[in-house]
Design a protein around this motif. Structure first.
Motif, PDB file in Angstrom:
ATOM      1  N   TYR A  76      66.092  76.069  91.844  1.00 38.80           N
ATOM      2  CA  TYR A  76      66.622  75.026  92.927  1.00 38.80           C
ATOM      3  C   TYR A  76      65.729  74.095  93.404  1.00 38.80           C
ATOM      4  CZ  TYR A  76      69.543  79.214  93.484  1.00 38.80           C
ATOM      5  OH  TYR A  76      70.670  80.258  93.475  1.00 38.80           O
ATOM      6  N   SER A  77      65.797  73.112  94.280  1.00 34.46           N
ATOM      7  CA  SER A  77      65.015  72.091  94.826  1.00 34.46           C
ATOM      8  C   SER A  77      65.551  71.480  95.872  1.00 34.46           C
ATOM      9  CB  SER A  77      64.430  71.366  93.656  1.00 34.46           C
ATOM     10  OG  SER A  77      65.589  70.283  93.507  1.00 34.46           O
ATOM     11  N   PHE A  78      64.761  71.243  96.992  1.00 34.40           N
ATOM     12  CA  PHE A  78      64.942  70.606  97.952  1.00 34.40           C
ATOM     13  C   PHE A  78      63.825  69.619  98.666  1.00 34.40           C
ATOM     14  CE2 PHE A  78      63.755  74.395  99.457  1.00 34.40           C
ATOM     15  CZ  PHE A  78      62.917  74.316 100.804  1.00 34.40           C
ATOM     16  N   GLN A  79      64.416  68.738  99.561  1.00 35.21           N
ATOM     17  CA  GLN A  79      63.068  67.926 100.003  1.00 35.21           C
ATOM     18  C   GLN A  79      62.919  68.654 101.448  1.00 35.21           C
ATOM     19  OE1 GLN A  79      61.304  65.309  98.988  1.00 35.21           O
ATOM     20  NE2 GLN A  79      62.480  65.437  96.977  1.00 35.21           N
ATOM     21  N   GLU A  80      61.461  68.725 101.688  1.00 34.61           N
ATOM     22  CA  GLU A  80      61.283  69.069 103.230  1.00 34.61           C
ATOM     23  C   GLU A  80      60.207  68.215 103.868  1.00 34.61           C
ATOM     24  OE1 GLU A  80      59.546  73.042 103.412  1.00 34.61           O
ATOM     25  OE2 GLU A  80      57.768  72.388 102.543  1.00 34.61           O
TER      26      GLU A  80
END
Length: 171
Positions: free
Chosen positions: A38-42
């Motif tokens: 998975y990936s996401f922006q924070e």
């Protein structure tokens, strides 16, 4: 069943890694054997992680929450291959978790329901063992002194690790 695995791991890991208020939309990169990436922006940058649930969990407990292992890259912090184990219960205070891969044994420290390696070097050694291994066993004790043994398949670990490396531009 595979979609349920993806959803549950994505949801719970996002809460653990980023906190539900801070997490942006999680992108499912793909599943690889028994691991999902998975990936996401924070705030500050991209986070890439991979996770799996045990293929077998043992212990004389009546109730236990969700159990999983996570490997995380945080670009903004230049932090890579951080291994964390979520037990599904609060660990016994000041206890150690034993992580076994093949003939290698690692001692992890605990806080609440999570266990970690003591330093980046140990994280890197654990990840290398996971890449070369077939299964991983995690042994811990709950705050009620219930002993548990969780067995993870490492099938797909290497492919998932390559996927998070690529997603976070790590060579």
């Amino acid at each position: 069943m595979k979609n349920l695995f993806i959803y549950l791991v994505s949801f719970f890991v996002t809460v653990v890694i980023a906190g539900s208020a801070m997490a942006q939309e999680v992108e499912i990169i793909d599943t690889y054997g028994d691991w999902a990436a998975y990936s996401f922006q924070e705030k500050g940058g991209k986070v890439c992680y991979m996770a799996s649930t045990p293929t077998k969990d043992e212990g004389k407990y009546k109730k236990r929450g969700d159990i999983f292992t996570i490997v995380t890259h945080r670009l903004a912090e230049k932090s890579f291959d951080v291994v964390s184990i979520v037990a599904g219960y609060p660990y016994l205070k000041n206890s150690k978790v034993k992580l076994i891969i093949g003939n290698k044994t690692f001692s992890l420290f605990t806080h609440d329901s999570t266990a970690w390696a003591h330093d980046n070097s140990t994280d890197a050694t654990i990840v290398k063992a996971m890449i070369n291994g077939n299964k991983m066993i995690v042994k811990g004790s709950s705050s009620r002194k219930t002993k548990t043994k969780d067995t993870y398949s490492l099938s797909g670990f290497t492919a998932a690790h390559k996927a998070i490396n690529k997603a976070c531009s790590r060579k």
